[in-house]
Design a protein around this motif. Structure first.
Motif, short mmCIF file in Angstrom:
data_model
loop_
_atom_site.label_atom_id
_atom_site.label_comp_id
_atom_site.label_asym_id
_atom_site.label_seq_id
_atom_site.Cartn_x
_atom_site.Cartn_y
_atom_site.Cartn_z
N GLU A 1 0.96 -1.00 0.14
CA GLU A 1 -0.19 -0.70 0.18
C GLU A 1 0.78 1.11 -0.36
N ALA A 2 1.86 1.25 0.95
CA ALA A 2 3.12 2.52 0.78
C ALA A 2 3.77 2.77 -0.50
N ARG A 3 4.09 1.70 -1.10
CA ARG A 3 4.69 1.62 -2.85
C ARG A 3 3.60 2.25 -3.36
N ALA B 1 -9.14 1.34 5.55
CA ALA B 1 -8.64 -0.22 6.23
C ALA B 1 -7.44 0.45 6.41
N PHE B 2 -6.35 1.19 6.22
CA PHE B 2 -5.70 1.35 6.36
C PHE B 2 -5.86 1.71 8.19
N GLY C 1 -0.76 10.20 3.58
CA GLY C 1 -0.79 11.01 3.90
C GLY C 1 -1.98 11.73 5.26
N GLY C 2 -2.67 12.78 4.75
CA GLY C 2 -4.26 13.15 5.74
C GLY C 2 -5.01 12.26 5.04
N ARG C 3 -4.74 11.57 4.10
CA ARG C 3 -5.71 10.32 3.66
C ARG C 3 -6.45 8.76 4.59
N ALA C 4 -5.20 9.01 4.53
CA ALA C 4 -5.92 8.25 5.87
C ALA C 4 -6.41 8.22 6.87
N TYR C 5 -6.33 9.72 7.24
CA TYR C 5 -6.83 9.91 8.13
C TYR C 5 -8.18 10.40 8.98
N LEU C 6 -9.06 10.59 7.32
CA LEU C 6 -10.16 10.62 6.89
C LEU C 6 -10.65 9.45 6.92
N ALA C 7 -11.99 9.11 7.76
CA ALA C 7 -12.90 8.08 8.19
C ALA C 7 -12.95 6.53 7.20
#
Length: 368
Positions: A255-257, A335-336, A324-330
């Motif tokens: 996912e990071a790649r 999945a993150f 980034g900030g996308r991962a902190y949105l509900a």
């Protein structure tokens, strides 16, 4: 069984199982998905049979192949990987048991998922490392018929399906010895609690077991000498457990790649470095398992288990940075967030990283 490729590595999973795992991963984590569905899905794909000799109903291979299967499942859902670890580890106990009658009686139902197998030996592994006393005791029946009366508890056991389970238990004799027994859901005196209120990975049928005057005979012994047998089976117990860390780390690195783009190219090298570390630990684990070297010296296996859990935590952290900030949105980060919670579980699975580090420190002190 067909191979399904996810990310950078081959996985021994059927595409339909991959689709199902991706669809239910969130529900398995939160408890919204019925835990009764997990083992049948894994068993329909033949996963508990991996590493089991074909003449015993398995698909062949060895424990290293079973580790790869657990890693593949854990890349999609650590909860499902946790269930598979429990099922396959209990199966391994039977494979390494001298009680072939018990093995032949229980194995068919375990391989096809009709009944669950639970490894209640976390307490035993801590006992083996000198970290904890056994929590179940036995005494002979007063009528002297050869049966034993058991009393005690297992406070945290996974894969205790309410539809039926067998569970391995380490039991202390009054004379100071210990043995490994198999208990069942329908044994008089064996009771299952409600599912534990976990922070995550809730659909894993994780509960406590109470044992009050449960009676068993010699036919229920997995091994009569825990001190002799536990070091022999510990490599499979911990090695199969490592599959969970491998799978989660692999998925987060993938996912990071996928998220590294303009403005985040600085993360490419840390991702590549961690991937190399992961591959190195996987190779060390596979070599040690196949060479049976961990039976003679468990310290390298402890170190691999610690390293893999730490690599998984670092991989999830890199996934966050890359997203980034996308991962902190509900919603986009759902999945993150699940993988973040899954990574928090890896250090506390018994034996925990603290317990393993304590055991390693004690070994070094004794050696000095």
């Amino acid at each position: 069984m067909s191979l399904h490729r996810h990310g950078t590595g081959p996985e021994p999973l059927e595409p339909r199982l991959v689709t199902w795992l991706e669809d239910v991963a969130e529900g398995l984590d939160t408890g919204a998905q019925d835990p009764a569905t997990v083992l049948p899905a894994l068993s329909a794909a033949g996963l508990p049979q991996i590493g089991v000799p074909s003449d015993l109903g398995g698909s062949g291979g060895d424990v290293a192949d079973a580790i790869a299967a657990i890693a593949a499942v854990s890349a999609h859902s650590l909860a499902a990987g946790f269930v598979l670890w429990s099922q396959r580890t209990y199966i391994e106990y039977l494979l390494q048991s001298p009680n072939t009658a018990l093995r032949d009686r229980l194995l068919p139902g375990l391989l096809d998922g009709r009944v669950a197998g639970a490894t209640g030996l976390s307490n035993a592994m801590k006992f083996l490392a000198g970290l904890e006393e056994l929590q179940i005791g036995a005494k002979p029946r007063s009528d002297g018929d050869g049966e034993l009366i058991l009393d005690g508890k297992m406070p945290w056991v996974t894969n205790l399906r309410v539809e039926g389970f067998h569970v391995a238990a380490a039991v202390a004799h009054a004379d100071g010895g210990a043995f490994i027994a198999s208990l069942s859901h329908d044994d008089v005196g064996v009771s299952r609690s409600a599912d534990l209120d976990l922070m995550a990975m809730r659909s894993t049928s994780t509960a406590a077991i109470g044992i009050s005057r449960a009676s068993i005979g010699p036919d229920r012994l997995i091994h009569p000498d825990a001190h002799k047998w536990l070091p022999e089976v510990r490599p499979a117990f911990l090695g199969l457990q490592c599959g969970m860390s491998i799978g989660l780390a692999r998925r987060s690195l993938d996912e990071a790649r996928a998220s590294v783009g303009a403005g985040r190219s600085v993360l490419k090298e840390p991702i590549a470095t961690l991937a190399r570390l992961l591959a190195d630990q996987e190779q060390q684990l596979s070599r040690g398992i196949r060479a049976a070297s961990f039976q003679r010296n468990a310290a390298p296996l402890f170190q691999i288990r610690i390293a893999l859990a730490e690599i998984a935590a670092q991989a999830v952290a890199l996934e966050l940075q890359a997203s980034g900030g996308r991962a902190y949105l509900a919603v986009p980060g759902r999945a993150f967030a699940r993988r973040w919670r899954e990574a928090a579980f890896l250090p506390v699975i018994t034996p925990s990283l603290v317990q393993l580090k304590t055991a390693l420190a004690a070994r070094e002190e004794n050696a000095a």
